[in-house]
Design a protein around this motif. Sequence first.
Motif, PDB file in Angstrom:
ATOM      1  N   SER A   1      -4.679  15.210  -2.440  1.00  0.00           N
ATOM      2  CA  SER A   1      -5.105  13.904  -1.912  1.00  0.00           C
ATOM      3  C   SER A   1      -4.425  12.800  -2.714  1.00  0.00           C
ATOM      4  O   SER A   1      -3.963  13.004  -3.832  1.00  0.00           O
ATOM      5  CB  SER A   1      -6.631  13.767  -1.939  1.00  0.00           C
ATOM      6  N   CYS A   2      -4.372  11.659  -2.091  1.00  0.00           N
ATOM      7  CA  CYS A   2      -3.656  10.524  -2.682  1.00  0.00           C
ATOM      8  C   CYS A   2      -4.598   9.761  -3.609  1.00  0.00           C
ATOM      9  O   CYS A   2      -5.747   9.509  -3.264  1.00  0.00           O
ATOM     10  CB  CYS A   2      -3.134   9.602  -1.579  1.00  0.00           C
ATOM     11  N   SER A   3      -4.096   9.421  -4.767  1.00  0.00           N
ATOM     12  CA  SER A   3      -4.953   8.719  -5.735  1.00  0.00           C
ATOM     13  C   SER A   3      -5.215   7.272  -5.323  1.00  0.00           C
ATOM     14  O   SER A   3      -6.112   6.635  -5.818  1.00  0.00           O
ATOM     15  CB  SER A   3      -4.298   8.742  -7.113  1.00  0.00           C
ATOM     16  N   ARG A   4      -4.412   6.788  -4.402  1.00  0.00           N
ATOM     17  CA  ARG A   4      -4.558   5.375  -4.023  1.00  0.00           C
ATOM     18  C   ARG A   4      -5.307   5.168  -2.719  1.00  0.00           C
ATOM     19  O   ARG A   4      -5.954   4.154  -2.521  1.00  0.00           O
ATOM     20  CB  ARG A   4      -3.168   4.739  -3.876  1.00  0.00           C
ATOM     21  N   CYS A   5      -5.125   6.116  -1.807  1.00  0.00           N
ATOM     22  CA  CYS A   5      -5.784   5.949  -0.518  1.00  0.00           C
ATOM     23  C   CYS A   5      -6.523   7.241  -0.172  1.00  0.00           C
ATOM     24  O   CYS A   5      -6.528   8.186  -0.937  1.00  0.00           O
ATOM     25  CB  CYS A   5      -4.777   5.578   0.574  1.00  0.00           C
ATOM     26  N   ALA A   6      -7.098   7.247   0.980  1.00  0.00           N
ATOM     27  CA  ALA A   6      -7.959   8.379   1.337  1.00  0.00           C
ATOM     28  C   ALA A   6      -7.178   9.548   1.916  1.00  0.00           C
ATOM     29  O   ALA A   6      -7.729  10.594   2.253  1.00  0.00           O
ATOM     30  CB  ALA A   6      -9.010   7.913   2.350  1.00  0.00           C
TER      31      ALA A   6
ATOM     32  N   GLY B   1       4.226   4.543  -1.299  1.00  0.00           N
ATOM     33  CA  GLY B   1       4.217   5.984  -1.051  1.00  0.00           C
ATOM     34  C   GLY B   1       2.948   6.582  -1.614  1.00  0.00           C
ATOM     35  O   GLY B   1       2.325   6.021  -2.509  1.00  0.00           O
ATOM     36  N   HIS B   2       2.548   7.695  -1.055  1.00  0.00           N
ATOM     37  CA  HIS B   2       1.317   8.321  -1.544  1.00  0.00           C
ATOM     38  C   HIS B   2       1.515   8.917  -2.926  1.00  0.00           C
ATOM     39  O   HIS B   2       2.614   9.326  -3.283  1.00  0.00           O
ATOM     40  CB  HIS B   2       0.863   9.413  -0.574  1.00  0.00           C
ATOM     41  N   ASP B   3       0.463   8.948  -3.642  1.00  0.00           N
ATOM     42  CA  ASP B   3       0.496   9.537  -4.981  1.00  0.00           C
ATOM     43  C   ASP B   3      -0.359  10.800  -4.950  1.00  0.00           C
ATOM     44  O   ASP B   3      -1.558  10.772  -5.209  1.00  0.00           O
ATOM     45  CB  ASP B   3      -0.063   8.504  -5.978  1.00  0.00           C
ATOM     46  N   TRP B   4       0.286  11.879  -4.574  1.00  0.00           N
ATOM     47  CA  TRP B   4      -0.461  13.118  -4.321  1.00  0.00           C
ATOM     48  C   TRP B   4      -0.891  13.811  -5.602  1.00  0.00           C
ATOM     49  O   TRP B   4      -0.149  13.871  -6.557  1.00  0.00           O
ATOM     50  CB  TRP B   4       0.388  14.107  -3.514  1.00  0.00           C
TER      51      TRP B   4
ATOM     52  N   THR C   1       0.867  -1.181   0.000  1.00  0.00           N
ATOM     53  CA  THR C   1       0.000   0.000   0.000  1.00  0.00           C
ATOM     54  C   THR C   1       0.902   1.229   0.000  1.00  0.00           C
ATOM     55  O   THR C   1       2.120   1.116  -0.070  1.00  0.00           O
ATOM     56  CB  THR C   1      -0.908   0.019   1.243  1.00  0.00           C
ATOM     57  N   CYS C   2       0.283   2.376   0.165  1.00  0.00           N
ATOM     58  CA  CYS C   2       1.072   3.603   0.163  1.00  0.00           C
ATOM     59  C   CYS C   2       2.078   3.598   1.307  1.00  0.00           C
ATOM     60  O   CYS C   2       3.192   4.068   1.168  1.00  0.00           O
ATOM     61  CB  CYS C   2       0.155   4.816   0.318  1.00  0.00           C
ATOM     62  N   THR C   3       1.670   3.016   2.399  1.00  0.00           N
ATOM     63  CA  THR C   3       2.512   3.133   3.589  1.00  0.00           C
ATOM     64  C   THR C   3       3.056   1.804   4.086  1.00  0.00           C
ATOM     65  O   THR C   3       3.953   1.780   4.917  1.00  0.00           O
ATOM     66  CB  THR C   3       1.711   3.779   4.734  1.00  0.00           C
TER      67      THR C   3
HETATM   68 ZN    ZN Z   1      -1.802   6.955  -0.464  1.00  0.00          ZN
END
Ligand code: ZN
Length: 671
Positions: free
Chosen positions: A581-586, A559-562, A531-533
């Motif tokens: 906001s991140c395209s993958r998570c909230a 990592g987040h995809d801002w 996941t992102c993290t």
């Molecule tokens: Zn993310």
Amino acid sequence: MSGFFRKNKKTIAAQLAVITAVVVLLFFVFGQKQVEPDTTFDDPPELKAEVMTVASGSDDTDGPGSGSGSGDSADDMEEETEEEQDESETVVDPEGQGGGLDGVTDSDNALNEEGNGNVGEPTIIPIVVDDEDPVIVTDLASYDNPRAISFSELTDDVLHFYAYIDHRKPGMKLQVRLFNDASPANGSLLEADGHNYGAVLAQGTNTITLYMREGDQIYDKISYTIIYMPDKADPDNPEVGEHPPVITVYSNVTDPIRTAHYIFSVGATDWHGDYIAFDHMIVSRDGKPFTASPTGTGIYEYDFYFDPPVTGDSYDVVITVLAWDDEGNSAYKIYTLTYEYVDQGDVIGTGSLNIDLTTIGLGLAYTGFTFDVEQGKPLSYYILDAMEYYGLEAEYSGTVDSRFYLSGISGGYFTYGYHVPDNLWQKIQDDDLECDIYRIDRDRLAEHHLTQGSGWMYTIDGVTYPGRGASEYYLDGHGNTVTLRFTLAYGKDIGITSNTGRLSTYCGVWINGGYEPRHTLDEGSVIKEATCTEDGEWARTCLVTNCGYHESQVIPALGHDWHETSRLEPTETEEGYVEYSCSRCAETYRNTIPATGGGGDPDPGNGGDGNGTGGDGNGTGGDGNGTGGDGNGTGGDGSGDGGDPAGGAPACVPERFSLDRVKGVRNEKRD
Ligand SMILES: [Zn+2]
Ligand SMILES: [Zn+2]
């Protein structure tokens, strides 16, 4: 019954047809003894048998066993005149039309086919008793099940066959379904043309199921599996199918052959990596296939005996190998060998012989013995020579010339200090082999010592373990290295599979002083997505039952995809913001933009861009934010190593996980 349905051409039937017609009529009018009004049909072959018997002068009206003549006519009837309504519920049709008379008048149909017309007379049709149980009759039964058919055997992929219910009871009918890749889940119902069916096969496995049913009730069913595959490889198409087998020859095929007893050693593996059995291989010499079974397991030894040349000193032979699997894959290879005549006893090359005691922890214990290979002298001689060289004594049965079997080796302190490697001993336990760790002595190592599956084996060049005694093995003289190894487990510890014991393989070998894992790993799969993290995991597992070995690989967190999702421009007095906001998570993140009144660059967006310190993936973007107002908008420390240049995001991850990378690691491991 199947004897009646051989594929013969009509012969006697034609000649007897006229007689039969008359006899049938007379027979039913006057001669039938077993006429009873309350029963159903007879069946075609049965009736013909009856008729033929009558025609040939017998009055045995029941006789189903009636010789080949009836078989022929029944056959014709089955194949060519199927007008009667097999699925009909009607018991008797007194009109005598077409197939309406059902079973009884099948004979009429047969006669029709011969051009004699229906018997036609509106006679009273008797009903024949049929006490026998209904049975499904089909020519599919006369082939192997499963059966392999190659493309060139069929036209338009259609398999023709016949099927019907013999001794059918009223209301009973036959249903035929075809299951294959092209059919719906519950199969396609095939339409009958009389007794005849045509099934359009799909490549791979096809199943034809015949149901004998009455309403919803299924009385019987039979399934036939047909594997429909491309034609096998040949010289013009040496590889057929998506995954052709890999053929490997282990004996020398490049240098001239100088032993008259040449052993052609070959193995083929399918695309799963499994050895193809010799019944799926054809090895030919000058176009003539070997018919005798080879020795060996997986890798097979075929004996070539070279006769002296008729003229000159040498001649060529062509060896071809065809191997196939059951999935339509096949491969074909051609080897041209030159045989050079050498007198019996002349030296044709050199060899060496070592003794490997790795399975008892003593490593490659005896090395250094080399010898001249003489034409016509089997390996057993060199084994005894080696024993002498090493100061050891061989225990064997048979003789050096026949059925030589090395059962034990002894010599001073031969096994002194032995210790079966722990990982091997564990496998032997898992394998449930009977063990007796005390059954060994300091000076001797023989079969059944330590375990029930122990004994001496020999390998040529460390690759193959010929499946024959050393007195039947001839070296070709091309620098052969022979190694005697002591297995504790039917060869499973030194590179052979065996069906004895719980394990078929030990997933590794204990040879040449060390352990070498040999798992059969699957393709690998992601067992936890990154996941992102959080890190994910990718793993592959050994396919061998009871092995349990697996290896895994970390998939780094992404990592987040801002992405910028909203923005409020600051005014002179009020600060604005940019929201990501991140395209993958909230996850969201807000970057405030100071009021422009404070001076400095009013465009804080650049500040964000400059920041890309995301190397650590910890959302350090906050730093960049604070400095956005310092006048030139370079934001943060600007070092941005590995930062996501597009997103202008405050945090990101250096490198995306790539499957290629994992594969690279895998390959390294495998080597
Ligand atoms: Zn993310
Ligand atoms: Zn394994």
